[in-house]
Scaffold this active site. Structure first.
Site, PDB file in Angstrom:
ATOM      1  N   LYS A 222       0.816  -1.213   0.000  1.00 58.36           N
ATOM      2  CA  LYS A 222       0.000   0.000   0.000  1.00 58.36           C
ATOM      3  C   LYS A 222       0.852   1.265   0.000  1.00 58.36           C
ATOM      4  O   LYS A 222       2.060   1.241   0.211  1.00 58.36           O
ATOM      5  CB  LYS A 222      -0.943  -0.013   1.206  1.00 58.36           C
ATOM      6  CG  LYS A 222      -2.112  -0.980   1.038  1.00 58.36           C
ATOM      7  CD  LYS A 222      -3.117  -0.862   2.167  1.00 58.36           C
ATOM      8  CE  LYS A 222      -4.351  -1.740   1.904  1.00 58.36           C
ATOM      9  NZ  LYS A 222      -5.322  -1.653   3.008  1.00 58.36           N
ATOM     10  N   ARG A 256      -3.687 -10.082   5.348  1.00 57.39           N
ATOM     11  CA  ARG A 256      -4.274 -10.068   4.008  1.00 57.39           C
ATOM     12  C   ARG A 256      -3.203  -9.580   3.048  1.00 57.39           C
ATOM     13  O   ARG A 256      -2.741  -8.431   3.163  1.00 57.39           O
ATOM     14  CB  ARG A 256      -5.504  -9.172   3.964  1.00 57.39           C
ATOM     15  CG  ARG A 256      -6.199  -9.117   2.600  1.00 57.39           C
ATOM     16  CD  ARG A 256      -7.429  -8.216   2.651  1.00 57.39           C
ATOM     17  NE  ARG A 256      -8.102  -8.180   1.358  1.00 57.39           N
ATOM     18  CZ  ARG A 256      -7.814  -7.328   0.383  1.00 57.39           C
ATOM     19  NH1 ARG A 256      -6.844  -6.423   0.538  1.00 57.39           N
ATOM     20  NH2 ARG A 256      -8.479  -7.364  -0.761  1.00 57.39           N
TER      21      ARG A 256
END
Length: 275
Positions: A222, A256
């Site tokens: 991210k 995740r």
């Protein structure tokens, strides 16, 4: 423990959730998957590398993502749901959606075992009733606004207090509706600046102390990594592993990730150290 399809699954040793990205516009271009052969390869890879859960999503929730109709979202999900049902019926499948009807169909028609809702029920008023009806584990994520507006909503008087109150209020409603298996996701990258993301990670352990729920961490490749490190999503695997390791040391129960093998190795090493 999580009740997944009638089986009690322990999170004493953290689980790895592999991302199956079915959108054409995800921030991490190399993760985009389309077509039956590519879907099969990706699912096989997640499981061969040690993933415990396959998380499928058909609606990109990156900042400023384009709106997608429910029909288009379902069309994207369907080939993956069919493949998983046919070839891996015992593998827990998480459906990444904020739409209650998508969640219901995935569970009832194709055996999905978990609902991963970025909106915490705020984008579809029917989501909590559907979760209660289906009686499947629910990932409750912290989000302000929508994917289109969240990065304009990054001011907090007290970030940790605000996120804690959000979870307390949502959990109270879910418990009253009879939902027992709730997984908390602090929502890294959703409505938070780079500094706020790291503040949240630094205090991750407080969520495990406050709430009797498993904690899911999703930081894979991210912007909190690639903007800090001045690299691209494709170059941020090492940073992802560093943050995942920190998260495991501070209470994460589910990771995740795009890169399953690296996450599984982090889990193995940290579990060995803790033993």
């Amino acid at each position: 423990m999580l009740n997944i399809k009638g089986k009690l699954i322990s999170v004493d040793k953290p689980l790895v959730m592999g991302i199956l990205n079915l959108t054409p516009d995800s921030f991490h271009a190399e993760s985009r998957t389309s077509g039956e052969e590519a879907i099969a390869r990706r699912v096989d890879c997640i499981l061969e590398e040690g993933g415990s859960i396959v998380d499928i999503g058909g609606y990109s929730t990156r900042p400023d993502a384009a709106t997608v109709s429910s029909e288009e979202e379902w069309t994207r999900l369907l080939p993956a749901l069919k493949y998983l049902q046919a070839h891996y019926p015992d593998t827990p499948v998480s459906v990444d959606t904020f739409r209650a009807e998508i969640a219901r169909r995935a569970v009832l028609e194709y055996g999905a075992a978990m609902i991963n809702d970025i909106s915490g029920g705020s984008l579809d008023a029917e989501m909590f009733p559907v979760v209660a009806e289906l009686n499947v584990p629910y990932v409750l994520m912290h989000l302000r606004g929508t994917p289109q507006t969240m990065q304009q909503l990054t001011d907090y008087d007290d970030l940790i207090e605000d996120v804690m109150l959000y979870f307390a209020e949502k959990l109270r409603v879910l418990r009253q509706m009879g939902v027992n298996d709730v997984i908390i996701d602090p929502g890294f990258g959703f409505g938070k600046t780079l500094d706020r993301n790291y503040e949240l990670m630094a205090r991750l352990h407080e969520f495990g102390t406050m709430f009797d729920c498993p904690i899911l961490v999703g930081v894979s490749r991210k912007s909190m990594l690639y903007n800090l490190l001045n690299c691209t999503p494709a170059e941020s695997l090492n940073g992802t592993t560093v943050l995942n390791t920190f998260a495991l040391l501070n209470g994460a129960d589910i990771l995740r990730v795009h890169d399953v093998r690296a996450a599984v190795e982090a889990v193995e090493i940290i579990s060995k150290l803790k033993s």
